[in-house]
Enzyme design. Structure first.
Site: not given
Ligand code: 13P
Ligand code: G3H
Ligand code: ZN
Length: 316
Positions: A48, A81-82, A133, A179, A210-211, A213, A253
């Site tokens: 990220s 990422d993002h 996205e 997230h 994404h998101g 977890s 992710n």
């Molecule tokens: P989580 O916060 O669910 O782990 O998602 C991570 C994510 O989407 C990173 O791009």
């Molecule tokens: O989607 C975001 C990821 O979990 C990365 O998080 O921007 O705090 O590194 P971060």
């Molecule tokens: Zn994400």
């Protein structure tokens, strides 16, 4: 061996999903490679903007290059990422990333298309692939009506149009996740109905979740029992990854769950070893636990045990 996400998606589509794991430091990098090599899984390293500036972007790159030498059997993509537009260009020009994500999902549709299109042109000129996205991730509150909840989800018709207009290589879709550790307040879950409609309009096209977890309750309880205060956290049911994969999700992710492993290991270790002040014993525990966590996720994603078939597909 660093490959593009596109290659990994060709191998996985419709059968399993590839784990995309965020890393920030050396211990995560070592645990990540160990976990994937031990479970024989191809994987995606996600970096990220925050990770690039935590120490220095060059430090992360150097660690990954070193890990690539230490674990020659590993097959993985290196992915931004993002990213915003400038960060995408920086990663494309670095020559190190094999994949970037341009996240202009907060912009109106036309502006999102415009920005994504520019990044796709720059990336494809260098052989780098692009994830874009459409739709907005957000936590789902129990009191929110279906109409309100749908407003931010990816519109399947727009998704098809967006892919055609931008030429992106994969699409992150909002299908009910968010997230962080607080995704749902009730019994909500993944919106398979929306995902199925997107796949119907984009058959064979790689989709990204994404998101993802799962915020294991046992992990949260252990953190709280060791002095933490994480309340009401809830995530995605990891047993649903397999169904999502059959509906075109090729990249899942995961970041928050790894952070929970870090928090649990450190809280418990210092509670149980109050006199300890050497950083290495705890670092070793974390690397082992992180590797175990990665291997477990790969089992749930169906990517475990796929390394040899991916290698054969790549002709390596
Ligand atoms: P989580 O916060 O669910 O782990 O998602 C991570 C994510 O989407 C990173 O791009
Ligand atoms: O989607 C975001 C990821 O979990 C990365 O998080 O921007 O705090 O590194 P971060
Ligand atoms: Zn994400």
């Amino acid at each position: 061996m660093i490959v593009t996400t596109k290659k990994l998606f060709e191998a996985a589509y419709g059968k399993y999903a590839i784990g995309a794991y965020n890393i920030n430091n050396l211990e995560q990098a070592m645990g990540l490679f160990r976990g994937n090599v031990e479970s024989k899984a191809p994987f995606i390293i996600q970096i990220s903007k925050g990770a690039r500036s935590y120490t220095h972007k060059k430090m992360l790159e150097a660690m990954i290059r070193a890990a690539d030498e230490i674990f020659p059997e590993a097959i993985f993509a290196v992915h931004l990422d993002h990213g915003d537009e400038q960060t995408c260009y920086d990663c494309i020009e670095s020559g190190f990333y094999s994949s970037v994500m341009i996240d202009a999902s907060h912009e109106p549709f036309e502006k999102n298309v415009e920005i994504t299109r520019r990044v796709v042109e720059a990336a494809h000129a260098r052989g780098i692939v692009v994830e874009a996205e459409l739709g907005q991730l957000g936590g789902v509150e129990e009191h929110v009506s279906v109409d309100e909840a749908n407003a931010h989800l990816t519109d399947p018709d727009q998704a098809k149009q967006f892919v055609e207009l931008t030429g992106c290589d994969s699409l992150a879709c909002a299908i009910g996740t968010s997230h962080g550790a607080y995704k749902f307040t009730g019994n909500q879950g993944l919106r398979f109905d929306v995902l199925a409609e997107i796949q119907k309009r984009l058959p064979g096209f790689p989709l990204v979740m994404h998101g993802s977890s799962s915020v294991p309750q046992e992990e949260v309880e252990r953190i709280n029992a060791a002095g933490g205060s994480i309340k009401g956290a809830k995530g995605v049911d990891e047993n649903e990854f397999a169904r999502a994969a059959t509906l075109g999700v090729t990249k899942v992710n995961i970041d928050t769950d790894g952070r929970l492993v870090w928090t649990r290991v450190h809280r418990e270790y210092f509670r149980d070893h109050p006199a300890e002040f050497d950083l290495r014993p705890i670092g070793k525990v974390f690397m082992a636990e992180y590797a175990k966590f990665i291997a477990h996720k790969n089992e749930k994603l169906g990517s475990a045990g796929r390394l040899d078939e991916v290698r054969a597909m790549l002709g390596k």
